[in-house]
Design a protein around this motif. Sequence first.
Motif, PDB file in Angstrom:
ATOM      1  N   VAL A  39       0.835  -1.214   0.000  1.00  0.00           N
ATOM      2  CA  VAL A  39       0.000   0.000   0.000  1.00  0.00           C
ATOM      3  C   VAL A  39       0.866   1.258   0.000  1.00  0.00           C
ATOM      4  O   VAL A  39       0.566   2.242  -0.671  1.00  0.00           O
ATOM      5  CB  VAL A  39      -0.952   0.002   1.226  1.00  0.00           C
ATOM      6  N   VAL A  40       1.975   1.227   0.749  1.00  0.00           N
ATOM      7  CA  VAL A  40       2.808   2.421   0.852  1.00  0.00           C
ATOM      8  C   VAL A  40       3.482   2.786  -0.470  1.00  0.00           C
ATOM      9  O   VAL A  40       4.128   3.832  -0.583  1.00  0.00           O
ATOM     10  CB  VAL A  40       3.867   2.315   1.984  1.00  0.00           C
ATOM     11  N   GLY A  41       3.291   1.918  -1.500  1.00  0.00           N
ATOM     12  CA  GLY A  41       3.762   2.275  -2.844  1.00  0.00           C
ATOM     13  C   GLY A  41       3.151   3.569  -3.340  1.00  0.00           C
ATOM     14  O   GLY A  41       3.791   4.340  -4.060  1.00  0.00           O
ATOM     15  N   VAL A  42       1.926   3.881  -2.915  1.00  0.00           N
ATOM     16  CA  VAL A  42       1.246   5.092  -3.391  1.00  0.00           C
ATOM     17  C   VAL A  42       1.870   6.367  -2.829  1.00  0.00           C
ATOM     18  O   VAL A  42       1.650   7.448  -3.357  1.00  0.00           O
ATOM     19  CB  VAL A  42      -0.265   5.092  -3.065  1.00  0.00           C
ATOM     20  N   VAL A  43       2.626   6.265  -1.732  1.00  0.00           N
ATOM     21  CA  VAL A  43       3.290   7.462  -1.213  1.00  0.00           C
ATOM     22  C   VAL A  43       4.796   7.401  -1.491  1.00  0.00           C
ATOM     23  O   VAL A  43       5.610   7.933  -0.749  1.00  0.00           O
ATOM     24  CB  VAL A  43       3.029   7.676   0.300  1.00  0.00           C
ATOM     25  N   ALA A  44       5.138   6.689  -2.569  1.00  0.00           N
ATOM     26  CA  ALA A  44       6.523   6.640  -3.038  1.00  0.00           C
ATOM     27  C   ALA A  44       7.479   6.086  -1.998  1.00  0.00           C
ATOM     28  O   ALA A  44       8.577   6.593  -1.789  1.00  0.00           O
ATOM     29  CB  ALA A  44       6.991   8.033  -3.483  1.00  0.00           C
ATOM     30  N   ALA A  45       7.031   5.001  -1.315  1.00  0.00           N
ATOM     31  CA  ALA A  45       7.890   4.397  -0.307  1.00  0.00           C
ATOM     32  C   ALA A  45       8.837   3.381  -0.912  1.00  0.00           C
ATOM     33  O   ALA A  45       9.771   2.925  -0.260  1.00  0.00           O
ATOM     34  CB  ALA A  45       7.038   3.721   0.775  1.00  0.00           C
ATOM     35  N   GLY A  46       8.608   3.013  -2.190  1.00  0.00           N
ATOM     36  CA  GLY A  46       9.403   1.953  -2.804  1.00  0.00           C
ATOM     37  C   GLY A  46       8.761   0.609  -2.551  1.00  0.00           C
ATOM     38  O   GLY A  46       7.614   0.524  -2.110  1.00  0.00           O
ATOM     39  N   GLY A  47       9.501  -0.450  -2.881  1.00  0.00           N
ATOM     40  CA  GLY A  47       8.981  -1.791  -2.668  1.00  0.00           C
ATOM     41  C   GLY A  47       8.161  -2.290  -3.841  1.00  0.00           C
ATOM     42  O   GLY A  47       7.980  -1.591  -4.854  1.00  0.00           O
ATOM     43  N   LEU A  48       7.633  -3.521  -3.703  1.00  0.00           N
ATOM     44  CA  LEU A  48       6.932  -4.173  -4.802  1.00  0.00           C
ATOM     45  C   LEU A  48       5.626  -3.468  -5.148  1.00  0.00           C
ATOM     46  O   LEU A  48       5.164  -3.520  -6.286  1.00  0.00           O
ATOM     47  CB  LEU A  48       6.670  -5.643  -4.449  1.00  0.00           C
ATOM     48  N   GLY A  49       5.026  -2.770  -4.197  1.00  0.00           N
ATOM     49  CA  GLY A  49       3.794  -2.038  -4.470  1.00  0.00           C
ATOM     50  C   GLY A  49       4.045  -0.913  -5.443  1.00  0.00           C
ATOM     51  O   GLY A  49       3.339  -0.779  -6.458  1.00  0.00           O
ATOM     52  N   GLU A  50       5.061  -0.137  -5.160  1.00  0.00           N
ATOM     53  CA  GLU A  50       5.382   0.973  -6.062  1.00  0.00           C
ATOM     54  C   GLU A  50       5.848   0.450  -7.426  1.00  0.00           C
ATOM     55  O   GLU A  50       5.483   0.989  -8.465  1.00  0.00           O
ATOM     56  CB  GLU A  50       6.466   1.864  -5.447  1.00  0.00           C
ATOM     57  N   PHE A  51       6.616  -0.659  -7.388  1.00  0.00           N
ATOM     58  CA  PHE A  51       7.081  -1.278  -8.635  1.00  0.00           C
ATOM     59  C   PHE A  51       5.889  -1.650  -9.517  1.00  0.00           C
ATOM     60  O   PHE A  51       5.868  -1.369 -10.715  1.00  0.00           O
ATOM     61  CB  PHE A  51       7.934  -2.515  -8.298  1.00  0.00           C
ATOM     62  N   ALA A  52       4.887  -2.279  -8.910  1.00  0.00           N
ATOM     63  CA  ALA A  52       3.711  -2.708  -9.671  1.00  0.00           C
ATOM     64  C   ALA A  52       2.919  -1.512 -10.203  1.00  0.00           C
ATOM     65  O   ALA A  52       2.408  -1.542 -11.320  1.00  0.00           O
ATOM     66  CB  ALA A  52       2.813  -3.585  -8.786  1.00  0.00           C
ATOM     67  N   LEU A  53       2.854  -0.446  -9.399  1.00  0.00           N
ATOM     68  CA  LEU A  53       2.115   0.744  -9.830  1.00  0.00           C
ATOM     69  C   LEU A  53       2.820   1.460 -10.986  1.00  0.00           C
ATOM     70  O   LEU A  53       2.215   1.787 -11.998  1.00  0.00           O
ATOM     71  CB  LEU A  53       1.946   1.716  -8.659  1.00  0.00           C
ATOM     72  N   VAL A  54       4.100   1.671 -10.813  1.00  0.00           N
ATOM     73  CA  VAL A  54       4.842   2.489 -11.773  1.00  0.00           C
ATOM     74  C   VAL A  54       5.110   1.741 -13.078  1.00  0.00           C
ATOM     75  O   VAL A  54       4.855   2.245 -14.164  1.00  0.00           O
ATOM     76  CB  VAL A  54       6.172   2.966 -11.150  1.00  0.00           C
ATOM     77  N   TYR A  55       5.594   0.482 -12.949  1.00  0.00           N
ATOM     78  CA  TYR A  55       5.969  -0.229 -14.170  1.00  0.00           C
ATOM     79  C   TYR A  55       4.846  -1.075 -14.730  1.00  0.00           C
ATOM     80  O   TYR A  55       4.856  -1.438 -15.899  1.00  0.00           O
ATOM     81  CB  TYR A  55       7.208  -1.110 -13.911  1.00  0.00           C
ATOM     82  N   GLY A  56       3.877  -1.421 -13.901  1.00  0.00           N
ATOM     83  CA  GLY A  56       2.765  -2.235 -14.386  1.00  0.00           C
ATOM     84  C   GLY A  56       1.548  -1.384 -14.690  1.00  0.00           C
ATOM     85  O   GLY A  56       1.185  -1.185 -15.846  1.00  0.00           O
ATOM     86  N   TYR A  57       0.952  -0.815 -13.662  1.00  0.00           N
ATOM     87  CA  TYR A  57      -0.306  -0.086 -13.795  1.00  0.00           C
ATOM     88  C   TYR A  57      -0.177   1.112 -14.727  1.00  0.00           C
ATOM     89  O   TYR A  57      -0.938   1.253 -15.684  1.00  0.00           O
ATOM     90  CB  TYR A  57      -0.766   0.364 -12.407  1.00  0.00           C
ATOM     91  N   GLN A  58       0.801   1.965 -14.446  1.00  0.00           N
ATOM     92  CA  GLN A  58       0.898   3.206 -15.224  1.00  0.00           C
ATOM     93  C   GLN A  58       1.331   2.961 -16.668  1.00  0.00           C
ATOM     94  O   GLN A  58       1.124   3.778 -17.543  1.00  0.00           O
ATOM     95  CB  GLN A  58       1.861   4.174 -14.528  1.00  0.00           C
ATOM     96  N   ARG A  59       1.975   1.820 -16.944  1.00  0.00           N
ATOM     97  CA  ARG A  59       2.391   1.519 -18.320  1.00  0.00           C
ATOM     98  C   ARG A  59       1.472   0.479 -18.957  1.00  0.00           C
ATOM     99  O   ARG A  59       1.832  -0.090 -19.999  1.00  0.00           O
ATOM    100  CB  ARG A  59       3.830   1.008 -18.315  1.00  0.00           C
ATOM    101  N   TYR A  60       0.339   0.223 -18.366  1.00  0.00           N
ATOM    102  CA  TYR A  60      -0.608  -0.769 -18.882  1.00  0.00           C
ATOM    103  C   TYR A  60       0.064  -2.101 -19.136  1.00  0.00           C
ATOM    104  O   TYR A  60      -0.182  -2.769 -20.124  1.00  0.00           O
ATOM    105  CB  TYR A  60      -1.290  -0.265 -20.172  1.00  0.00           C
ATOM    106  N   ASN A  61       1.009  -2.478 -18.257  1.00  0.00           N
ATOM    107  CA  ASN A  61       1.753  -3.715 -18.478  1.00  0.00           C
ATOM    108  C   ASN A  61       1.376  -4.745 -17.405  1.00  0.00           C
ATOM    109  O   ASN A  61       1.975  -4.803 -16.348  1.00  0.00           O
ATOM    110  CB  ASN A  61       3.264  -3.407 -18.442  1.00  0.00           C
ATOM    111  N   TYR A  62       0.360  -5.526 -17.719  1.00  0.00           N
ATOM    112  CA  TYR A  62      -0.131  -6.506 -16.744  1.00  0.00           C
ATOM    113  C   TYR A  62       0.921  -7.532 -16.373  1.00  0.00           C
ATOM    114  O   TYR A  62       0.964  -8.037 -15.260  1.00  0.00           O
ATOM    115  CB  TYR A  62      -1.383  -7.219 -17.268  1.00  0.00           C
ATOM    116  N   ALA A  63       1.760  -7.888 -17.315  1.00  0.00           N
ATOM    117  CA  ALA A  63       2.783  -8.901 -17.051  1.00  0.00           C
ATOM    118  C   ALA A  63       3.657  -8.465 -15.885  1.00  0.00           C
ATOM    119  O   ALA A  63       3.949  -9.249 -14.969  1.00  0.00           O
ATOM    120  CB  ALA A  63       3.640  -9.122 -18.302  1.00  0.00           C
ATOM    121  N   VAL A  64       4.037  -7.192 -15.862  1.00  0.00           N
ATOM    122  CA  VAL A  64       4.889  -6.674 -14.785  1.00  0.00           C
ATOM    123  C   VAL A  64       4.127  -6.702 -13.453  1.00  0.00           C
ATOM    124  O   VAL A  64       4.651  -7.122 -12.429  1.00  0.00           O
ATOM    125  CB  VAL A  64       5.364  -5.239 -15.116  1.00  0.00           C
TER     126      VAL A  64
END
Lengths: 218, 347
Positions: free
Chosen positions: A164-189
């Motif tokens: 969850v803390v990915g949304v406040v730029a804390a790093g970790g797998l949450g932020e990874f999934a948001l930035v590289y997966g969600y925001q780039r429409y890349n479900y595989a990531v």
Amino acid sequence: MDWTELGPSFALAVGQTLYMTSISLVIGGLLGLALGVALYVTRPRNLWPNRAVAAVLNVLVNVVRPIPFIIFVTAIQPVAIAIAGKSYGPNYAIVAMSAMATFGTSRIVEQNLVALDPGVVEAARAMGAGRLRTILTVVIPEALGPLILGYTFVFVAVVDMSAVVGVVAAGGLGEFALVYGYQRYNYAVTWIAVAAIVLIVQLAQLLGSTLARRVLRR
Amino acid sequence: MVELRDVTKDFVDGPRTVRAVDGVSLDVERGEVFGVIGSSGAGKSTLVRLVNALERPTSGSVAVGGTTISDLPERRLQPVRAGIGFIFQQFNLLSSRSVAGNVAYPLAVAGWPKDRRRARVAELLDFVGLTDKADRRPGELSGGQKQRVGIARALATSPALLLADEATSALDPETTKDVLDLLRRANEELGVTIVLITHEMSVVSYLAHRVAVMDAGALVELGDVYDIFASPRRPITRRFIATALHDRPRPDALERLRSRHAGRIVTVAVAEGRASTTYLADRWLAHGLRAEIVFGGVTEVAAKPLGSLTFELVGEGRAVEAAIADVRSRTEVVDHGTAADPKDGDL
């Protein structure tokens, strides 16, 4: 998908998740143990019955625990900045995670201690053990099996918070999934991040269950 | 050893106040086995917890070994409790420790060094006959073995006083005897004073020297075990004794005795210093009666004979009356009459 680009970010994210989770679990686990024991001993007819303290602790726990974690993270931002010195990154997130883990753990600890046979506590007191000694050498050791399972449950909840803390730029797998997966429409990531988290949780559950079984079988 | 003076204990339960112990005064002498009998809820478990200050009295005073403990602060009570052994109905062993670890626990609390602890634990496990179970967990033991561990643990610090709260109530009859024998050895060989809480009169008759009967929080009868058994004053005491002796015919059995035997049916109490079986045989004979024993038994209570015998007396009417009056001058006689003329002599 370009793993020469994503690979290092993924490795960093896994490291950050493990870091945030383990530190929060240690801090929240210890503080939660203390708070949970306090909730237990201040109950009526227990080791330190105290209606006022019990009421204050219960209100505190009941106020904090229902706050949705994503709101809690933003709500205690000033405190987190004061402690971590910045408004992003794993150390910043650990403040909110540890706090929430403390309150969550306290109830789980309390529940497991309440389930303990009061007879063994009475036996320790009858043998002349002081109250602190009774807690440390009887109450906690006797409830150790269920407590380990409780902490395993808390671990999974803390992993969830670390995402969850990915949304406040804390790093970790949450932020990874948001930035590289969600925001780039890349479900595989996104699903790679999911798989990594599932793996972490599975390993923790296996460890917790094995330890608890070993302790309970004695 | 133990002095209770007008001790009362109230429990506040919401709007209700429950008086668990009501104005109890008693003394337990050094070296004796003191039984406390009562039904469940009579307040005996609370009473015993007042003796080692697990509970504090609402009023009155409690003294152990000459020290008044009812007004000591919690910190000062810890050494007092450590000097009093306690045995629980449900054993209350620590499942997180081995048998040896359980026995060692009170020694660790008392601050014994590790090597002395080990030697003492070996000694205690030998005393209770569980040397081979030292490394087992309590969960692997039978009920009787668990209670023997409980006794070893309670005796660990060589207490002068041992409190046993329904120590055999969770055990089968055979194991009960083993545990009672062990308690007797603790009393006779180690000189430990024992306060024995129970709802079983057979436990009292087997082990105790004196007994106090509790009813609804109050102490209603107290005396030497033999005297109480031989001449109980309260109905509740009689009921407890009846459960241990089974020596008097119940109404339905009496009905059958009367219909089976034409003669006069009488129940005579047999007790040391009052009436022996020989004395009774002599008396019936002296009055020219034929007597047959149709019910009853004589057993040992506190190592002395006690019981009652129910006779069918056959003979001339006046001779029967005279014989009954004669024997009644020495001991208790309950006249049940005959089938044609039944008398309501039930106890």
